[in-house]
Design a protein around this motif. Structure first.
Motif, PDB file in Angstrom:
ATOM      1  N   UNK A  56       0.809  -1.211   0.000  1.00 30.06           N
ATOM      2  CA  UNK A  56       0.000   0.000   0.000  1.00 30.06           C
ATOM      3  C   UNK A  56       0.851   1.274   0.000  1.00 30.06           C
ATOM      4  N   UNK A  57       1.887   1.254  -0.824  1.00 31.30           N
ATOM      5  CA  UNK A  57       2.741   2.430  -0.953  1.00 31.30           C
ATOM      6  C   UNK A  57       1.962   3.589  -1.559  1.00 31.30           C
ATOM      7  N   UNK A  58       2.012   4.735  -0.923  1.00 27.56           N
ATOM      8  CA  UNK A  58       1.342   5.922  -1.452  1.00 27.56           C
ATOM      9  C   UNK A  58       2.179   6.590  -2.545  1.00 27.56           C
ATOM     10  N   UNK A  59       3.476   6.416  -2.460  1.00 31.61           N
ATOM     11  CA  UNK A  59       4.398   7.033  -3.402  1.00 31.61           C
ATOM     12  C   UNK A  59       4.798   6.019  -4.458  1.00 31.61           C
ATOM     13  N   UNK A  60       4.636   6.370  -5.755  1.00 32.29           N
ATOM     14  CA  UNK A  60       4.889   5.403  -6.834  1.00 32.29           C
ATOM     15  C   UNK A  60       6.364   5.002  -6.898  1.00 32.29           C
ATOM     16  N   UNK A 101      10.393  -0.945  -3.906  1.00 32.17           N
ATOM     17  CA  UNK A 101      10.049  -2.117  -3.102  1.00 32.17           C
ATOM     18  C   UNK A 101       9.841  -3.346  -3.992  1.00 32.17           C
ATOM     19  N   UNK A 102       9.165  -3.124  -5.103  1.00 28.59           N
ATOM     20  CA  UNK A 102       8.907  -4.223  -6.041  1.00 28.59           C
ATOM     21  C   UNK A 102      10.217  -4.772  -6.591  1.00 28.59           C
ATOM     22  N   UNK A 103      11.117  -3.881  -6.998  1.00 27.74           N
ATOM     23  CA  UNK A 103      12.410  -4.315  -7.511  1.00 27.74           C
ATOM     24  C   UNK A 103      13.203  -5.090  -6.483  1.00 27.74           C
TER      25      UNK A 103
END
Length: 448
Positions: A287-291, A297-299
């Motif tokens: 639920x990251x607000x910042x893209x 995080x995904x990487x």
């Protein structure tokens, strides 16, 4: 009254010239399908007759920046956008060279929306000067939606990818050529293995809410005798973490993934190729607000998934590397206006250049790596059970998109008349039953 009738006649005439009916002839009965199936059988014969490798595989790699200096270029992704204002992370051509003692084969991926057709054509002319052809190359792209545009001279390309730039097109071509040459020059003996993991939390079905998703991480592990290692990785989520109101160049999560792999003590060089992305988008489990936090995080998670299996993934040093491209014959284009009506093929050809492409197969040892001339959906791989077919032969399956041509989205045929999503309507340029068309070709090639 006469003027009204004339006006109506003109409107009807224009409509008949520009608009036609969707062709719903069963795909398996068409001459295009039958010709492509014959092409597939010819490909299988070539592979079966190919000479096996007898020496240790040699492998090289290289990367070259593709951004031209001082050229204003639109950001390519999400439709027409303004020129970029800054570079968050640079864009590259990344190349791998493989030499099995009999053949040289190459992988080339670009940090762009697609692998541009114009770049491929120019590159293949340059390849002739060093004794190579386009048939020696497996093409791909990261599919970042914050790459640069300006590489497509067609009317559709100017609208979707930004105003055409000769400087950009030539820069990409030259960088790709130099990366291939450098990778070829720096080959060292080594071995390869198949990487497989899963990350279901970071991908979602963006066509059907809570729909099926192919959540695998797949790739190629490379170890060399000079103690250098590299990885080619793929995942099925669109790189669309960065919102469209950012006028920046970035590789999105594939860039963060590659960066983390290269920062580790296990891998010296890495590259990403977009997987079966047609119906898959990035999820946001934290639920990251910042893209930007989200893509980082995904990487990191995807990088850890590879690093956690790196040491336990076996490799082989004497493997054959074969690239074969099966030409696909297409019916006239079918860009839909509504359920039963389409833009006529001559209009589409005038705007885009038409439909052309192949299914590329790179057999590297026991890995069957396919590449499509499109966005292709992971749901097709689920329906056809490609992993089961390959595993029954003690082999592996992987699939990427954007192989040097582009014919739109290839998704599940069941959605064609039931969903009105952008991916199913506007981005399907080929018409009904092409999920089965592509699916059958790939299945035939894996089985044989």
């Amino acid at each position: 009254m006469k003027k009204i009738l004339i006006t109506i006649a003109i409107i009807i005439t224009i409509a008949l010239v520009l608009i036609g009916r969707i062709d719903r002839t069963p795909i398996h009965t068409t001459k295009e399908y039958k010709t492509t199936l014959e092409n597939t059988h010819q490909t299988i014969k070539k592979i079966q007759k190919s000479v096996d490798a007898v020496d240790t595989l040699k492998i090289g790699w290289s990367a070259q920046c593709i951004i031209p200096k001082g050229v204003p270029l639109a950001v390519a992704g999400y439709g027409f956008r303004a020129p970029y204002r800054m570079v968050r992370d640079s864009l590259y051509a990344r190349a791998f060279a493989f030499d099995d003692g009999v053949r040289e084969t190459f992988v080339l991926t670009l940090d762009l929306m697609i692998f541009p057709i114009e770049v491929r054509k120019r590159l293949e002319e340059k390849l002739k000067t060093i004794g190579l052809t386009g048939n020696d190359i497996m093409y791909s792209a990261t599919h970042t939606h914050n790459g640069m545009g300006g590489f497509d001279p067609s009317l559709l390309g100017n609208v979707a990818m930004g105003k055409y730039s000769e400087e950009a097109t030539q820069k990409i071509t030259n960088a790709a050529f130099e990366a291939l040459k450098d990778a070829r020059k720096n080959k060292v003996k080594g071995s390869i293995g198949f990487l497989y993991s899963q990350s279901p939390e970071w991908v979602t079905n963006r066509i059907v809410h809570n729909g099926r998703k192919e959540n695998s991480i797949r790739g190629i592990k490379i170890n060399r005798v000079d103690n250098k290692s590299a990885a080619i990785v793929t995942y099925n989520a669109h790189p669309t973490n960065i919102e469209m109101n950012y006028w920046i160049l970035s590789r999105d999560y594939p860039g963060a993934w590659v960066k983390n792999l290269e920062k580790s003590d296990k891998i010296d060089f890495a590259a990403f190729c977009a997987g079966m992305v047609a119906s898959h988008g990035p999820a946001n489990p934290n639920n990251n607000k910042d893209c930007f936090s989200k893509l980082e995080n995904m990487g990191k998670v995807l990088s850890d998934s590879i690093l956690n299996i790196w040491d336990t993934t076996p490799t082989e040093s004497i493997v054959s590397t074969i690239i074969e491209k099966t030409p696909i014959h297409f019916r006239p284009s079918q860009v839909r206006i509504e359920k039963h009506l389409k833009v006529r093929d001559w209009v589409f050809k005038s705007a885009s250049g038409g439909l052309e492409g192949d299914i590329t197969l790179f057999k590297i040892g026991g890995i069957n790596w396919f590449a499509a001339p499109s966005d292709i959906s992971g749901e097709i791989a689920i329906d056809y059970k490609y992993d089961e077919i390959a595993n029954a032969k003690k082999e592996h399956f992987m699939m990427t998109s954007f192989n040097g041509n582009y014919v739109g989205y290839i998704t599940c045929d069941a959605y064609y008349d039931t969903l009105a999503n952008f991916e199913i309507r506007e981005m399907n340029w080929v018409g009904p039953e092409y999920g089965a068309y592509f699916g059958d070709i790939i299945k035939e090639l894996i089985e044989n």
